[in-house]
Design an enzyme around this catalytic site. Structure first.
Site, mmCIF file in Angstrom:
data_model
loop_
_atom_site.group_PDB
_atom_site.id
_atom_site.type_symbol
_atom_site.label_atom_id
_atom_site.label_comp_id
_atom_site.label_asym_id
_atom_site.label_seq_id
_atom_site.Cartn_x
_atom_site.Cartn_y
_atom_site.Cartn_z
ATOM 1 N N SER A 46 0.876 -1.160 0.000
ATOM 2 C CA SER A 46 0.000 0.000 0.000
ATOM 3 C C SER A 46 0.922 1.221 0.000
ATOM 4 O O SER A 46 1.773 1.361 0.887
ATOM 5 C CB SER A 46 -0.885 -0.012 1.240
ATOM 6 O OG SER A 46 -1.888 0.973 1.132
ATOM 7 N N GLU A 47 0.779 2.099 -0.989
ATOM 8 C CA GLU A 47 1.808 3.120 -1.200
ATOM 9 C C GLU A 47 1.875 4.175 -0.095
ATOM 10 O O GLU A 47 2.811 4.960 -0.054
ATOM 11 C CB GLU A 47 1.679 3.777 -2.580
ATOM 12 C CG GLU A 47 0.430 4.601 -2.810
ATOM 13 C CD GLU A 47 -0.664 3.811 -3.504
ATOM 14 O OE1 GLU A 47 -0.688 2.569 -3.352
ATOM 15 O OE2 GLU A 47 -1.511 4.438 -4.183
#
Lengths: 210, 233
Positions: A46-47
């Site tokens: 998840s960035e």
């Protein structure tokens, strides 16, 4: 019969491989996580700063310090690790993420992708999309074959502002699986009952058969 | 008591705010935002701010509060959805907006904090983001030059900190807080728990004290959740 949305997600999940590090875009791509084949070990990035994303929390597991890139509450797994945004995008831009599955407004036959703005409408921003398509090893687009008004999304050239130039590898729609290649968009697989003629009728891009 | 320790947000920001300044604000959505300092900046009345932050908060919480009071002149962000105040002011031409790809914004702060004035990246090549920017080929691939970013002030939210200024973040609340902390001429950190030196594992510090100029323990964090998403099971 064209694929349902669940079938599209399940088909996209077949593109994953054991041990892959994967970033899923917001919307339909997020649901691909529900269709990982049994026994396959896939790590979701998840960035906003996490590897090893878990499912949505139960009511009493909700933690305001634990969200995904869509700002939804999530959970961690025993393999989870957290890091800052610069480190997160070093993974993405440095080519360490195996695959990203993203939505699209338009894809061109040369691999150009438009998925962040429509001129004349309020622009919300590209978030991490430009980084993902520029840096991730393989970019798979999961989208409806046509826009809501029926216009083609698989085009010769994008007319919306680009997210990246020549960045798309594969496209999965309700009609089938397609690959950007020599001379246009190559049909890899068709959904049951879908014909090449139907794909050509619903696309503007040059459709190439095997 | 360490000279870095302040009693609250207002005193920690005393003397560092001025009209027209650039502020780097940590957080992703509403996760890990320096909520006490945002309130103190609102109450100070400082204006014409340029704020670099991944997002712009929501209408009634986070940086949205500074939009409501029209203290913000310009935002540098990657995503500004979910904020009607922002949209209204932007469409009326009252607010400037510079979109940065999220990774470019993070790397601009990392570079700025590390004394790197510019760097090359593939992100944004061939897009609107590249307009007016220098490109260069390396090994047959085109890259875009982006500038390092520094600010007059970095406002950072962390979980625990010691009175020397060593800081630990929690889960995904780390996000932009760490790189932005390094890129502020002054960095002020608000923590949920302030402890004495020696109480944090020196191998587990996320932000070394050298970056922290001022630190305070915030009371009664709201830590609002933007999209509470739960499963049945």
């Amino acid at each position: 019969m064209a694929w349902t949305r669940d079938e599209m997600c399940a088909r996209a999940a077949l593109e994953l491989e054991d041990g892959f590090y994967v970033n899923l875009g917001i919307g339909m791509p997020t649901k691909v996580a529900n269709f990982i084949p049994d026994g396959m070990d896939v790590n979701f990035q998840s960035e906003n700063g996490m590897l090893g994303m878990g499912p949505f929390p139960t009511d009493n597991e909700v933690d305001p310090d634990l969200i995904n890139a869509g700002k939804q509450t999530i959970t961690e797994t025993p393999k989870s690790v957290y890091f800052d945004s610069a480190q997160s995008f070093a993974m993405i831009r440095g080519g360490h993420i195996n695959m990203s599955i993203l939505g699209a407004l338009q894809v061109a036959e040369n691999g150009d992708l438009a998925n962040w703005m429509i001129p004349g409408k309020m622009v919300k921003g590209m978030g991490g999309a430009m980084d993902l398509v520029a840096g991730v090893k393989r970019v798979v687009i999961l989208m409806d074959h046509n826009a809501k008004d029926g216009t083609a999304k698989l085009l010769k050239e994008c007319n919306l502002p680009l997210t990246g130039a020549g960045v798309v590898d594969d496209i999965i729609t309700e009609l089938g699986v397609f690959r950007i290649g020599e001379g246009g968009v190559h049909i890899q697989e068709l959904a049951p009952g879908v014909t090449v003629d139907e794909v050509r009728a619903k696309s503007e891009a040059t459709i190439v058969t095997q | 008591m360490s000279k870095k320790v302040y009693s609250d947000a207002k005193s920690a920001l005393d003397g560092v705010l001025f009209d027209g300044m650039t502020i780097l604000a940590g957080g992703f959505g509403l996760c890990g935002i320096p909520e006490h300092m945002i309130l103190a900046i609102r109450d100070s009345g400082v204006k014409d701010l340029t704020i670099a932050s991944n997002n712009a908060g929501v209408d009634d919480f986070g940086l949205g509060l500074l939009l409501q009071t029209r203290q913000v002149k310009k935002m540098i962000s990657s995503y500004v959805g979910e904020n009607k105040t922002f949209e209204a002011q932007f469409l009326a031409g009252e607010l400037e907006l510079e979109f940065n790809p999220q990774g470019t914004l993070a790397e601009r702060c990392r570079a700025g904090g590390a004394g790197i004035p510019a760097f090359y990246t593939k992100t944004g090549v061939g897009t609107l983001i590249a307009e007016g920017k220098e490109t260069k080929e390396f090994d047959g691939v085109t890259y875009l030059m982006e500038r390092g970013l520094t600010g007059d002030l970095a406002i950072v939210k962390a979980w625990k900190g010691d009175t020397a200024g060593n800081v630990v973040f929690r889960k995904t609340a780390r996000n932009f807080n760490a790189p932005m902390a390094t890129a502020g001429k002054i960095c002020v950190v608000e923590v949920e728990e302030l402890v004495e030196p020696g109480q944090l594992d020196p191998d587990g510090i996320h932000l070394p004290s050298i970056y922290t100029h001022r630190i305070f323990e915030g009371k009664d964090f709201e830590k609002r959740i933007e999209f509470r998403t739960v499963s049945d099971g």
